[in-house]
Write a protein that holds these residues in place. Sequence first.
Motif, PDB file in Angstrom:
ATOM      1  N   THR A  19      13.619  -6.620  -7.731  1.00 15.80           N
ATOM      2  CA  THR A  19      13.017  -7.890  -7.676  1.00 15.80           C
ATOM      3  C   THR A  19      11.588  -7.847  -7.383  1.00 15.80           C
ATOM      4  O   THR A  19      11.085  -8.776  -7.447  1.00 15.80           O
ATOM      5  CB  THR A  19      13.946  -8.666  -6.928  1.00 15.80           C
ATOM      6  OG1 THR A  19      15.423  -9.372  -8.069  1.00 15.80           O
ATOM      7  CG2 THR A  19      14.165 -10.039  -7.454  1.00 15.80           C
ATOM      8  N   ALA A  20      11.332  -7.482  -6.175  1.00 18.10           N
ATOM      9  CA  ALA A  20      10.770  -6.835  -5.145  1.00 18.10           C
ATOM     10  C   ALA A  20       9.587  -6.280  -5.330  1.00 18.10           C
ATOM     11  O   ALA A  20       8.130  -6.896  -5.476  1.00 18.10           O
ATOM     12  CB  ALA A  20      11.245  -6.647  -3.677  1.00 18.10           C
ATOM     13  N   ALA A  21       9.199  -5.311  -6.625  1.00 17.06           N
ATOM     14  CA  ALA A  21       8.764  -4.913  -7.243  1.00 17.06           C
ATOM     15  C   ALA A  21       8.435  -5.867  -7.581  1.00 17.06           C
ATOM     16  O   ALA A  21       7.192  -5.469  -8.090  1.00 17.06           O
ATOM     17  CB  ALA A  21       8.956  -3.064  -7.785  1.00 17.06           C
ATOM     18  N   VAL A  22       8.870  -6.539  -9.280  1.00 17.80           N
ATOM     19  CA  VAL A  22       8.906  -7.679 -10.116  1.00 17.80           C
ATOM     20  C   VAL A  22       7.414  -8.147  -9.379  1.00 17.80           C
ATOM     21  O   VAL A  22       6.755  -8.600 -10.020  1.00 17.80           O
ATOM     22  CB  VAL A  22       9.797  -7.922 -10.309  1.00 17.80           C
ATOM     23  CG1 VAL A  22       9.213  -8.878 -11.936  1.00 17.80           C
ATOM     24  CG2 VAL A  22      10.246  -7.178 -11.385  1.00 17.80           C
ATOM     25  N   LEU A  57       9.223  -7.119   1.675  1.00 17.73           N
ATOM     26  CA  LEU A  57       8.338  -6.130   0.613  1.00 17.73           C
ATOM     27  C   LEU A  57       6.928  -6.272  -0.142  1.00 17.73           C
ATOM     28  O   LEU A  57       6.316  -5.811  -0.372  1.00 17.73           O
ATOM     29  CB  LEU A  57       9.963  -5.256  -0.570  1.00 17.73           C
ATOM     30  CG  LEU A  57      10.347  -4.744   0.294  1.00 17.73           C
ATOM     31  CD1 LEU A  57      11.886  -3.841  -0.327  1.00 17.73           C
ATOM     32  CD2 LEU A  57       9.868  -3.263   1.412  1.00 17.73           C
ATOM     33  N   ALA A  58       7.197  -7.721  -0.816  1.00 20.23           N
ATOM     34  CA  ALA A  58       6.703  -8.346  -2.334  1.00 20.23           C
ATOM     35  C   ALA A  58       5.026  -9.087  -1.380  1.00 20.23           C
ATOM     36  O   ALA A  58       4.022  -8.923  -1.269  1.00 20.23           O
ATOM     37  CB  ALA A  58       6.975  -8.732  -2.999  1.00 20.23           C
ATOM     38  N   ARG A 213       4.104  -2.389  -1.564  1.00 24.06           N
ATOM     39  CA  ARG A 213       3.264  -2.688  -2.460  1.00 24.06           C
ATOM     40  C   ARG A 213       2.358  -2.120  -3.590  1.00 24.06           C
ATOM     41  O   ARG A 213       1.554  -1.925  -4.611  1.00 24.06           O
ATOM     42  CB  ARG A 213       2.450  -4.312  -2.040  1.00 24.06           C
ATOM     43  CG  ARG A 213       3.662  -4.723  -1.667  1.00 24.06           C
ATOM     44  CD  ARG A 213       2.388  -6.506  -0.814  1.00 24.06           C
ATOM     45  NE  ARG A 213       1.785  -5.943  -0.096  1.00 24.06           N
ATOM     46  CZ  ARG A 213       2.258  -6.324   1.279  1.00 24.06           C
ATOM     47  NH1 ARG A 213       3.944  -7.522   1.494  1.00 24.06           N
ATOM     48  NH2 ARG A 213       1.961  -6.129   2.312  1.00 24.06           N
ATOM     49  N   ALA A 214       1.519  -0.970  -3.000  1.00 24.09           N
ATOM     50  CA  ALA A 214       0.567   0.280  -3.692  1.00 24.09           C
ATOM     51  C   ALA A 214       1.368   0.459  -4.638  1.00 24.09           C
ATOM     52  O   ALA A 214       0.661   0.955  -5.352  1.00 24.09           O
ATOM     53  CB  ALA A 214      -0.034   1.211  -2.395  1.00 24.09           C
TER      54      ALA A 214
END
Length: 239
Positions: A19-22, A57-58, A213-214
């Motif tokens: 979810t954080a990556a999306v 995270l996001a 995030r990178a």
Amino acid sequence: MSVIVITGTGTEIGKTVVTAAVAALAAAGGRSVAVLKPAQTGVGAGEAGDADEVVRLAGAAVTGAELARYPEPLAPDTAARRAGLAPVAPAEVADAARKLAEEHDLVLVEGAGGLLVRFDEDGGTLADAARLLGAPVLVVVPAGLGTLNSTSLTAEALRARGIEQLGVVIGSWPEAPDLAARCNLTDLPKAAGAPLLGAVPEGAGALAPEAFRAAAPGWLAPALGGAWDAAGFTATAGA
């Protein structure tokens, strides 16, 4: 898509990190993002929950929201009953997501456990909320042995309810995948009847937020805003 519901085939398989990556990719693309956790279990007052972890995270630009919190790490219905607190009904989840969608380009609704975990005494589930919203569901799955059956069952439950499955993402791809995990890269899309849309490396949630995030574009497919290539990854890492 203004709302995506994110579920898993079980617990502790990487839903929050996915979810954080999306969310991170959507925010990097200039979209305003909110993440909604309908029922947070196993976390006490004042402690960081899953929505807080997604925001950490996001990035702070992402809005985190929670409808209810129960201290024991149980299914939401059971945790609410044992705590003497009101449960969260699917209609409440759908209403909250719609309100967030009025002010955000993308709303991510992260469930607790699997698709059919009970939210309330009437047997309401995350699937019911997704159906009320008319939202597609992204399914987070483990990499290894046993995942094909749980993935197939989740896909079957979605189809039976007329809910679109956006795809599947492996929530924790091991550094040294075994034979089952490597074979599953080919077999998971067949089991799901939906595309493989990413593989998040094991331990990704422990990265510093900036590094997270990178790296996120390399974990998720273009359908989720990234650059991950399923065919290339399968050819390189698969069996």
